[in-house]
Write a protein that holds these residues in place. Sequence first.
Motif, short mmCIF file in Angstrom:
data_model
loop_
_atom_site.label_atom_id
_atom_site.label_comp_id
_atom_site.label_asym_id
_atom_site.label_seq_id
_atom_site.Cartn_x
_atom_site.Cartn_y
_atom_site.Cartn_z
N GLN A 362 0.74 -1.31 -0.03
CA GLN A 362 0.00 -0.02 -0.05
C GLN A 362 0.86 1.34 -0.04
OE1 GLN A 362 -0.75 2.48 2.53
NE2 GLN A 362 0.47 1.74 4.21
N ARG A 363 2.14 1.28 0.58
CA ARG A 363 3.06 2.36 0.25
C ARG A 363 3.52 2.57 -0.99
NH1 ARG A 363 5.52 3.31 5.50
NH2 ARG A 363 5.18 1.94 7.11
N ARG A 364 3.77 1.37 -1.78
CA ARG A 364 4.26 1.77 -3.05
C ARG A 364 3.41 1.52 -4.25
NH1 ARG A 364 8.17 0.19 0.42
NH2 ARG A 364 10.27 0.58 -0.25
N VAL A 365 2.49 0.77 -4.17
CA VAL A 365 1.40 0.70 -5.23
C VAL A 365 0.10 1.26 -5.20
CG1 VAL A 365 0.27 -1.36 -6.21
CG2 VAL A 365 2.53 -1.79 -5.34
N GLU A 366 0.15 2.07 -6.52
CA GLU A 366 -1.29 2.68 -6.70
C GLU A 366 -2.63 1.77 -6.96
OE1 GLU A 366 -3.62 6.43 -6.83
OE2 GLU A 366 -1.62 5.80 -6.10
N VAL A 367 -2.33 0.91 -7.74
CA VAL A 367 -3.23 -0.32 -8.08
C VAL A 367 -2.49 -1.29 -8.71
CG1 VAL A 367 -3.88 0.73 -10.43
CG2 VAL A 367 -5.55 -0.58 -9.08
N ALA A 368 -3.05 -2.69 -8.43
CA ALA A 368 -2.60 -3.97 -9.16
C ALA A 368 -3.70 -4.10 -10.33
CB ALA A 368 -2.46 -4.93 -8.10
#
Length: 698
Positions: A362-368
């Motif tokens: 959640q710190r690094r990824v906007e969306v998967a």
Amino acid sequence: MTVDLSDPIFYQESDPGPVWARLRAEQPVHRNVRANGEYFWAVMNHRLCTEMLTDPAVYSSENGMRLDSDPRVLAAAAGRMLNVTDPPRHDKMRKVISAAFTRRMVDRLEATMRRTAAAAIDEAIEEGECEFTTVAQKLPVSVICDMMGVPQEDWGFMVERTRFAWSSTALDKAEEARKVQAHTEILIYFQELAERRRADPQDDLMSALVHGEIDGARLSEQEVFYNCDALISGGNETTRHATVGGLLAFVDNPGQWQTLRDEPSLMESAIQEVVRYTTPVMHALRTATTDVELGGERISAGDHVVAWLPSANRDEEVFADPDRFLIDRSPNRHLGFIQGNHYCIGSALAKLELTVMFDELQRRVEVAELTGPVRRLRSNLLWGFDSLPVRLLPRKHGTGARATTSAASAMRCPVDHTPATTARRLHRAELSPQARRTVEDYEGRYRTSFDHLLHFDPQVLRTLHGSAQGSGDLPSSVRVASATNPEAAERMAVVTAVANLPQQQDADRERYLQALLDIYGLLPVQVATAAAVPGTTVLAPEREGRILADLLGVTPHPDRWAPQVKRMPVDGGLLVGVDALPSAGADRLVVVDGVVASGVTLMATLQLVANPGATVDVFTCHATAEGARALTRYAEHLGLSLTLHVGHVSGMLNEKFYSVEPDAPATLVLGDIGDTISPVAATTGARPAAPDPASEPA
């Protein structure tokens, strides 16, 4: 109902949910007849699964804990491997294994988790598209290897072998041979490691096993290897599949992903929901020791009774909207870690791994985004995944709880959602009148203006420093010069003696300063070497840090960075005031300081300046053990790779966590080092400031 619940292809090619739901409603204890004519009793609801799993006298584990076990292996392992052992020997064996989960071991494991998770996610983001089952495997394998005592250079070997050994159920003899070969190589490796640990025990699980005793007798070689096998399969595969299934759940439920990003405080309940929703271990087998009735069905002694865990975790009688993925679900009495005496021995570690992984995501990824078909594992034991191809889009700069922001953007976003394990960023308007007066007093005393305020409330301080007290050895990321070089301790004694003089002459101050510089010279890694790496930002919070940095030949960031720490009398917490920040966050940071007592000032430095995943080297002459542990723990919470280089460790924090008490006479530097060496300030270019006799070292 003609579906065979033990058919591994059923779980690869079909959605079992409707079948489970129908069985819960119509036949909660279902006589499942297999293709070969054999049968077992499948227990489908939560209440009856709990009943059988918590009664080892009637439902034994010694005849196997899973379907399709090799009878020869089972006969050899029964009573020797924890999973297939009943009380009272089970309880004694569990105690031997549990004893290995020392505070020192957990500290070491925690110290590597965030680095491993952050690196795996960053690599996946850079690749554009990735196979997430491979990404998810890296953290649990590194943790179980570290726990077992496997050297880091062999982790790659274990990653590949475990992926083969516990992959989908083999469809032909060639595939089965590859699985057996991988499994055999793992056991041979552990045999060699066991021999090394018998001769040279370490703080790891292998040492605990080879030196463990039950009723005065050492565990046999078979007991050691069987339990190694169980621990590495349980510690690796279940967490991996929970991670993959959890990400897929967030992909399918983007609103829940956004909620977690907006409210990181929901992480604990989110992880519980991931375990419930994914339930990686599909079943737990027991054998009836006597004729018994369960759910209205007569079960004969010797019958296999199997708890179908994902079905129990979707029981409508226990869970509202059981097929929905809800990260704020409460209560959540899932059976993902089994129940009874075989409750997962590594459950706390598994939850910690999942917490770290999803926090870093959640710190690094906007969306998967899915980039291909999802393929389930072909297995009746693990409800997992063979493939989850995804694209991880990087988080947009400036969004979310931990993004690095400028002062202006911070003013536009007054709500701080950082977890309860970190300080809360405040605006001046949020301060109580008494707190505001304290800040203004400090600003007048130090002739500055604090544009940034971080509040460490009492709970955060207790979490950081309370858990650090009496925790044994320091984490491996703390490098102490005096541990290998007595001269560092001798030079520290000079510093202590001068600091405790009632009055100090110029000669005393020069002797003091020279001793500090000597200590820096004895550190295995030199400040100038670390600072010379391209892209490094050098910071020197507090006056003594700036003086030392200048004398050591490194140039701090041109923006003045001088946080001061003051205990807030209104609630017992600490407020850190910061007058200026670098214009951009740092990916590589070198921090020069004189002393780490509570570590709070440096914690604020890291939280405000370091980007997630940054590499940080902190150099200091002296530290308390609690401060060193707390600082490394805080860096882990922030997702940083930190190494603390310290000359000597001594002293202890008092119960207030903001000042220091000596643990023996003349072992602690009393007062602010900057006050002691302040006459040097004029020649180093550091801006002089009025000394504060009441200031606490931080």
